[in-house]
Design an enzyme around this catalytic site. Structure first.
Site, PDB file in Angstrom:
ATOM      1  N   ALA A   1       0.874  -1.164  -0.040  1.00 12.17           N
ATOM      2  CA  ALA A   1       0.107  -0.337   0.130  1.00 12.17           C
ATOM      3  C   ALA A   1       0.886   1.328   0.033  1.00 12.17           C
ATOM      4  CB  ALA A   1      -0.675  -0.044   1.257  1.00 12.17           C
TER       5      ALA A   1
ATOM      6  N   GLN B   1      -4.190  -6.584  -7.263  1.00 13.55           N
ATOM      7  CA  GLN B   1      -4.845  -7.066  -5.993  1.00 13.55           C
ATOM      8  C   GLN B   1      -6.112  -6.416  -5.257  1.00 13.55           C
ATOM      9  OE1 GLN B   1      -3.040  -6.788  -1.833  1.00 13.55           O
ATOM     10  NE2 GLN B   1      -2.148  -9.043  -2.229  1.00 13.55           N
TER      11      GLN B   1
ATOM     12  N   CYS C   1      -2.646  -8.917   4.731  1.00 12.91           N
ATOM     13  CA  CYS C   1      -2.493  -7.707   5.485  1.00 12.91           C
ATOM     14  C   CYS C   1      -2.692  -7.778   7.026  1.00 12.91           C
ATOM     15  CB  CYS C   1      -3.272  -6.591   4.789  1.00 12.91           C
ATOM     16  SG  CYS C   1      -3.239  -4.882   5.490  1.00 12.91           S
TER      17      CYS C   1
ATOM     18  N   ASN D   1       7.491 -15.508   0.578  1.00 13.83           N
ATOM     19  CA  ASN D   1       7.548 -14.300   1.003  1.00 13.83           C
ATOM     20  C   ASN D   1       8.017 -13.893   2.303  1.00 13.83           C
ATOM     21  OD1 ASN D   1       5.445 -11.558   1.562  1.00 13.83           O
ATOM     22  ND2 ASN D   1       7.115 -11.323   0.588  1.00 13.83           N
ATOM     23  N   GLY D   2       9.002 -12.941   2.604  1.00 20.31           N
ATOM     24  CA  GLY D   2       9.551 -12.782   3.868  1.00 20.31           C
ATOM     25  C   GLY D   2      11.215 -12.863   4.088  1.00 20.31           C
ATOM     26  N   ASP D   3      11.708 -11.691   4.377  1.00 22.93           N
ATOM     27  CA  ASP D   3      12.940 -11.486   4.550  1.00 22.93           C
ATOM     28  C   ASP D   3      14.026 -11.793   3.500  1.00 22.93           C
ATOM     29  OD1 ASP D   3      12.267 -10.907   7.044  1.00 22.93           O
ATOM     30  OD2 ASP D   3      12.657 -12.729   8.011  1.00 22.93           O
TER      31      ASP D   3
END
Length: 426
Positions: free
Chosen positions: A67, A120, A151, A254-256
């Site tokens: 966002a 999305q 989210c 997804n992540g880091d």
């Protein structure tokens, strides 16, 4: 809104309101950074293309929707650096799209150069999300639709949306069913973004993955944190591996992922079909070039000088002016957060940073960039390091009684689907 005090299902005193706050122990996840224990003599990684219905993704790398970040100017920058992946627009609120909110419509725009138009949608009311999907189809707005169930921010979860929603399996299934039905008629693939769960006592990712697959999603992206973990600590990549082993459809991790080596390590550790990049590319759109090279077996990485970064800042500024239909003030105000990320780690000083925050037009931005030393090299201390928000475990805000059952009651649906004008705005 206040009401009667009573005991909740955990025996604690609560106030009978429309919102419930789940207290979570403030701790950093005990998951270790996967990069610290990487074995020596690693096998090279070969990434296979991924097909999402009619969409062929040669290199399965995704720009995750963020966002206020992934409007088309930023997507264009990332795609110019990167491989032929998916570059997803920032989250569109379904009710706002149905209401023809001007900002929602602006966010649905794509640049002519974008190869795949990925959009999305977010919503809680299945009927409204279906209407939004129908608008996307009827007005040819996108080639691919992603659904947001990941989210973690309170203004979303307190309405039962985002990462709170998969807890209600009936609602989760119905939204996917309706959107897939609308989009499949136009041969538009639907994917879903999820988290591990609300917290580790209320995990949802495995069941959500199976439901998404059963109802026709072409792929699932898993951010390997819970809602309670927000963006803190290290994401638990082992959960991505669990989901990969359980599903037949592609799973994106997804992540880091802060650098290209992280992307390689995630694929190596989890077997995921592709990687989704979020905060790691903030102020670093060239991260996609690094990942493209890494997946091609090359050690080449982009290490821009401050002068090269200033060139990117100016290009980004001009694209934003186009995005805002010539309004330089709006464009430069939008650019401010990006400038903070672009300059992170460079020795430019607080006075310079404040001057950028006071810019009101392109000339102001160009003046400030011209004052910087173009020969300064990209600082090693921030290379491939965390970016953006780093928040640790926090309270989770949910609709009142949300955790009492895995399915919604009639009363819950009436409360959730009420005519809330805030849901149609930004």
């Amino acid at each position: 809104m206040y009401g009667m005090s009573r005991a909740d299902s955990w025996g604690r005193a609560v106030t009978d309101t429309v919102e419930q706050t789940i207290a979570v122990d403030a701790h950093e996840t005990d998951v270790l950074d996967p990069r610290t224990d990487a074995p020596a003599g690693k096998e090279p990684i070969t990434m296979a293309p991924v097909d999402l219905g009619p969409i062929h993704v040669p290199t399965p790398v995704v720009l995750s929707p963020m966002a206020g970040v992934t409007n088309w100017p930023f997507r264009v920058l990332c795609e110019e650096y990167g491989p032929d992946g998916l570059y997803v627009a920032e989250m569109i609120t379904a009710r706002a799209l149905v209401a023809r909110n001007p900002k929602a419509l602006r966010l649905c725009r794509f640049a002519p150069s974008e190869r795949i138009r990925s959009l999305q949608l977010y919503g809680v009311n299945p009927a409204i999300v279906e209407q939004a999907a129908r608008i996307v189809v009827d007005e040819d707005m996108a080639d691919h639709v992603d659904l947001n169930f990941g989210c973690p921010v309170p203004k979303v979860t307190r309405r039962g949306g985002g990462s709170a929603l998969p807890w209600k399996t009936d609602l989760f299934r119905e939204i996917i069913q309706r959107v897939v039905k609308v989009c499949s008629a136009a041969n538009i693939p639907v994917t879903a973004k999820i988290r591990v769960g609300i917290d580790h006592s209320h995990e949802t990712f495995m069941e959500a993955g199976h439901i998404a697959q059963e109802e026709g999603c072409a792929a699932v992206t898993l951010h390997a944190r819970t809602t309670a973990e927000y963006y803190g600590g290290h994401s638990d990549w082992s959960r991505i591996g669990e989901l990969v082993g359980a599903l037949d459809i592609p799973v994106f991790g997804n992540g880091d992922i802060w650098g290209a080596d992280d992307a390689l390590e995630m694929v190596r550790e989890t077997g995921c079909a592709g990687v989704a990049i979020g905060r790691g590319c903030q102020g670093r759109p060239w991260l996609f070039a690094d990942i493209r090279n890494a997946f091609a077996g090359s050690d080449e990485r982009v290490n821009p000088t401050l002068g090269a970064v200033c060139d990117v800042i100016m290009r980004h500024a001009r694209l934003l002016v186009e995005f805002y239909d010539g309004d330089e003030r709006m464009a430069v105000h939008d650019l401010r957060k990006h400038i903070a990320w672009y300059l992170k780690g460079f020795p430019v000083g607080g006075t310079t940073r404040r001057a950028f925050m006071e810019c009101e037009n392109l000339a102001d931005v160009e003046r400030e960039t011209s004052r910087l030393d173009p020969a300064i090299t990209f600082p090693e201390r921030v290379k491939d390091k965390p970016r953006g928000r780093v928040r640790f475990a926090k309270k989770v805000h949910l609709p009142y009684g949300w955790l009492d059952s895995r399915v919604t009651t009639h009363e819950e649906r009436e409360t959730l689907f009420g005519d809330d004008p805030m849901d149609a705005g930004y």
